[in-house]
Design an enzyme around this catalytic site. Sequence first.
Site, PDB file in Angstrom:
ATOM      1  N   ARG A 169       0.832  -1.213   0.000  1.00  0.00           N
ATOM      2  CA  ARG A 169       0.000   0.000   0.000  1.00  0.00           C
ATOM      3  C   ARG A 169       0.865   1.260   0.000  1.00  0.00           C
ATOM      4  O   ARG A 169       0.503   2.272  -0.600  1.00  0.00           O
ATOM      5  CB  ARG A 169      -0.918   0.001   1.223  1.00  0.00           C
ATOM      6  CG  ARG A 169      -1.931  -1.144   1.239  1.00  0.00           C
ATOM      7  CD  ARG A 169      -3.027  -0.937   0.213  1.00  0.00           C
ATOM      8  NE  ARG A 169      -4.042  -1.969   0.330  1.00  0.00           N
ATOM      9  CZ  ARG A 169      -4.264  -2.916  -0.562  1.00  0.00           C
ATOM     10  NH1 ARG A 169      -3.515  -2.977  -1.649  1.00  0.00           N
ATOM     11  NH2 ARG A 169      -5.219  -3.815  -0.395  1.00  0.00           N
ATOM     12  N   LYS A 204      -6.317   1.839   1.369  1.00  0.00           N
ATOM     13  CA  LYS A 204      -7.348   0.864   1.023  1.00  0.00           C
ATOM     14  C   LYS A 204      -7.354  -0.307   2.013  1.00  0.00           C
ATOM     15  O   LYS A 204      -6.327  -0.936   2.260  1.00  0.00           O
ATOM     16  CB  LYS A 204      -7.117   0.346  -0.394  1.00  0.00           C
ATOM     17  CG  LYS A 204      -8.179  -0.635  -0.878  1.00  0.00           C
ATOM     18  CD  LYS A 204      -7.885  -1.083  -2.300  1.00  0.00           C
ATOM     19  CE  LYS A 204      -8.923  -2.090  -2.780  1.00  0.00           C
ATOM     20  NZ  LYS A 204      -8.616  -2.579  -4.146  1.00  0.00           N
TER      21      LYS A 204
END
Length: 224
Positions: A169, A204
Site C-alpha cells: 500500500r 485501502k
Amino acid sequence: KIISHERDRSDNLLQNILPKQTAMELKKLGRVRAQRFDEVTVMFTDFKGFTTHAESMDPEKLVESIDYYFSHFDTIMDKYGLEKIKTVGDAYMCACGLPYPSEDHAYRILEAALEIVDFVEAAKKEDSKDHVRFDIRVGINSGPVITSIGIDNQFAYDIWGDTVNIASRMESASEEGKINIAENTYELIKNDFDCEYRGNMEVKNRGKLNMYYVLGKKFKAQTA
C-alpha cells in the site's frame, strides 16, 4: 560423473530460486516449515506507466527494458545483503531481516532504496537504445512476517502478513521518484535519514496511516 554433475546443477538452480538456508532445509528434509520473523523490512517497487507501455510496445523490447532495471536491482540486493522475494510484471519485491535476522534491516533497505531511485533517475539521461525508460515508485514497511514455500509443481519462496500488505500500500500511495514509508519503518530510521511527514492518509482496507517520504541520509559531522 554425470550424476554428480547433474546434482551440482540441481543444487545451483535450487539456490538461485530459494534462499540458501531454505534450499538446504528442503534438500535435507524434503520440505520447508513456515517461519515467523518478528523484525523484517519489506520493499515494493513498480514503474509508472508500465501498463500503457505493455499495451503498445514490442514484447521483446519491453522484457529487455525491464531486465535492464531488474538486473541492476539484483546487484543492489547483493550489495546490501537483501533477499529478493519475487517479481510480478513490473513489480519488484524484496526484504531484509530474513532468513537471517538483523538489527539494521530497515537501514539497509533504505540505503538500497535510495540507490535504486538514483539509478532509475540516471538511466533516463542515458542513450536508451530503443528501450523504454521508466519512473519508479517505492513503498516500505517494517514488522513481522511469515515465510513459506509452496511445492506444487514448482518452488516459490514467499512472505505473508500485514507488514507485507502495508508495504504494498505504501508503494501504491507513493509518487514517481519517491520512497514512501510507513510509521513502523520511520521509527526505526528517523535518526539516520531525513524524512518528510505526508500526513495521516487513507489506505485501502486499512483506514488511515501515517506516511513519510524519505529525502536522504542525514549528514553527521565527523568528530575528532
